[in-house]
Design a protein around this motif. Structure first.
Motif, PDB file in Angstrom:
ATOM      1  N   THR A 114       0.834  -1.204   0.000  1.00  0.00           N
ATOM      2  CA  THR A 114       0.000   0.000   0.000  1.00  0.00           C
ATOM      3  C   THR A 114       0.867   1.252   0.000  1.00  0.00           C
ATOM      4  O   THR A 114       0.576   2.231  -0.707  1.00  0.00           O
ATOM      5  N   ARG A 117       2.125   1.936  -3.536  1.00  0.00           N
ATOM      6  CA  ARG A 117       1.134   2.584  -4.397  1.00  0.00           C
ATOM      7  C   ARG A 117       0.998   4.066  -4.072  1.00  0.00           C
ATOM      8  O   ARG A 117       0.868   4.908  -4.975  1.00  0.00           O
ATOM      9  N   ARG A 118       1.046   4.417  -2.797  1.00  0.00           N
ATOM     10  CA  ARG A 118       0.909   5.827  -2.428  1.00  0.00           C
ATOM     11  C   ARG A 118       2.128   6.637  -2.861  1.00  0.00           C
ATOM     12  O   ARG A 118       1.984   7.791  -3.295  1.00  0.00           O
ATOM     13  N   VAL A 121       1.614   7.322  -6.428  1.00  0.00           N
ATOM     14  CA  VAL A 121       0.584   8.345  -6.655  1.00  0.00           C
ATOM     15  C   VAL A 121       1.195   9.743  -6.615  1.00  0.00           C
ATOM     16  O   VAL A 121       0.860  10.618  -7.418  1.00  0.00           O
ATOM     17  N   PRO A 172      -0.674   3.061   6.478  1.00  0.00           N
ATOM     18  CA  PRO A 172      -0.043   3.600   5.270  1.00  0.00           C
ATOM     19  C   PRO A 172       0.177   5.108   5.305  1.00  0.00           C
ATOM     20  O   PRO A 172       1.194   5.591   4.810  1.00  0.00           O
ATOM     21  N   ASP A 173      -0.754   5.868   5.899  1.00  0.00           N
ATOM     22  CA  ASP A 173      -0.551   7.311   5.941  1.00  0.00           C
ATOM     23  C   ASP A 173       0.611   7.682   6.844  1.00  0.00           C
ATOM     24  O   ASP A 173       1.387   8.600   6.539  1.00  0.00           O
ATOM     25  N   LEU A 176       3.806   6.720   4.841  1.00  0.00           N
ATOM     26  CA  LEU A 176       4.093   7.687   3.785  1.00  0.00           C
ATOM     27  C   LEU A 176       4.699   8.957   4.371  1.00  0.00           C
ATOM     28  O   LEU A 176       5.688   9.491   3.852  1.00  0.00           O
ATOM     29  N   THR A 194       0.434   3.278 -10.785  1.00  0.00           N
ATOM     30  CA  THR A 194       0.397   2.720  -9.438  1.00  0.00           C
ATOM     31  C   THR A 194       0.544   1.199  -9.450  1.00  0.00           C
ATOM     32  O   THR A 194       0.831   0.603  -8.418  1.00  0.00           O
ATOM     33  N   LEU A 242      -7.306  10.328  -3.627  1.00  0.00           N
ATOM     34  CA  LEU A 242      -5.916  10.454  -4.060  1.00  0.00           C
ATOM     35  C   LEU A 242      -5.433  11.895  -3.938  1.00  0.00           C
ATOM     36  O   LEU A 242      -4.274  12.144  -3.586  1.00  0.00           O
ATOM     37  N   ILE A 245      -4.260  12.449  -0.482  1.00  0.00           N
ATOM     38  CA  ILE A 245      -2.920  11.904  -0.265  1.00  0.00           C
ATOM     39  C   ILE A 245      -1.877  12.859  -0.827  1.00  0.00           C
ATOM     40  O   ILE A 245      -0.846  13.134  -0.192  1.00  0.00           O
TER      41      ILE A 245
END
Length: 253
Positions: A114, A117-118, A121, A172-173, A176, A194, A242, A245
């Motif tokens: 995950t 992918r971020r 992005v 995930p946040d 990141l 992604t 998105l 993010i």
């Protein structure tokens, strides 16, 4: 035994790598059971054989050298190969942020899909596959000169690895934010696939219209595609999430 010990002081940001026993003792101290200063640096006596390198000593208490910004003995910086004298005081400092690396390109281990992918992005060059073993991860990170991101401390202690970093956070946040704060890579949102990390290219609707669901054909006019895996992108219903993010990433970097 006191003459065969080192007094090792660990920076607060490295405390999470210490053994549960040490952290439990700190918690008791913070509660006033044993006294001491649990809120700042952690100082502990470490048995020392008189011949091991300081890098080995630091890793023996659980701190990967990838997370160490400086080693200081009696007020002077020393390399990990330094062999301290018993009784010397050692300070272990964390990596300064942002950490400068030759190229902010990353390879993530199999548990960080995950996060991969971020990072894509927001436009960060991020290699990821969910079927690579540890040896292959190290080989690829070294060959492509990518920073290996992982939560596997044992992997970070592998001598063959050229550069790695521990990812903090369980969500995930959080992960990141940690990577962006640590490395401050340049951002280029909406420029990477992604799915495979390929560079996205703008494409006309006529070129992809046969691959679009009916609702998408009626609603959207702007598209991009990945020339590597041929995936087609448009700003769909997930676009607002998105954008959140991306906005968070821009606040950090």
């Amino acid at each position: 035994m006191a003459g065969r010990e080192l007094s090792v002081t660990v920076a607060p940001e490295l405390r999470l790598f210490l053994s549960p026993r040490v952290r439990r003792a700190e918690a008791r101290a913070a509660a006033g059971e044993t006294g001491g200063e649990a809120a700042g640096e952690t100082t502990l006596p470490v048995p020392y054989d008189g011949t091991s390198s300081l890098g080995h000593v630091v890793e023996s208490i659980g701190v990967p050298l990838t997370e160490v910004g400086a080693l200081v003995v009696e007020g002077r910086p020393v390399p990990p190969a330094y062999r301290p004298a018993p009784g010397e005081g050692v300070r272990v400092l964390g990596v300064e942020r942002p950490q400068r690396v030759p190229s902010p390109r990353f390879l993530l281990d199999v548990h960080l899909g995950t996060l991969a992918r971020r990072l894509r992005v927001v436009g960060v060059d991020t290699a990821y596959r969910n079927d690579l073993d540890d040896d292959t991860l190290i080989e690829r990170a070294n060959a492509e000169r990518r920073v290996l991101l992982t939560q596997d401390r044992g992997l970070l202690r592998r001598r063959a690895l050229w550069l790695g970093a521990y990812v903090r956070g369980s969500r995930p946040d959080e992960q990141l934010a940690d990577v962006l704060e640590r490395f401050a890579p340049p951002l280029a949102p909406w420029t990477r696939c992604t799915a495979c990390n390929g560079p996205l290219v703008a494409t006309g609707k006529a070129e992809v219209v046969r691959r679009l669901p009916p609702g998408t054909r009626r609603t959207y006019e702007t598209f991009a595609r990945c020339p590597v895996c041929h995936r087609v992108y448009w700003r769909g219903a997930h676009g607002d999430h998105l954008e959140e993010i991306i906005a968070m990433a821009r606040r950090i970097v």
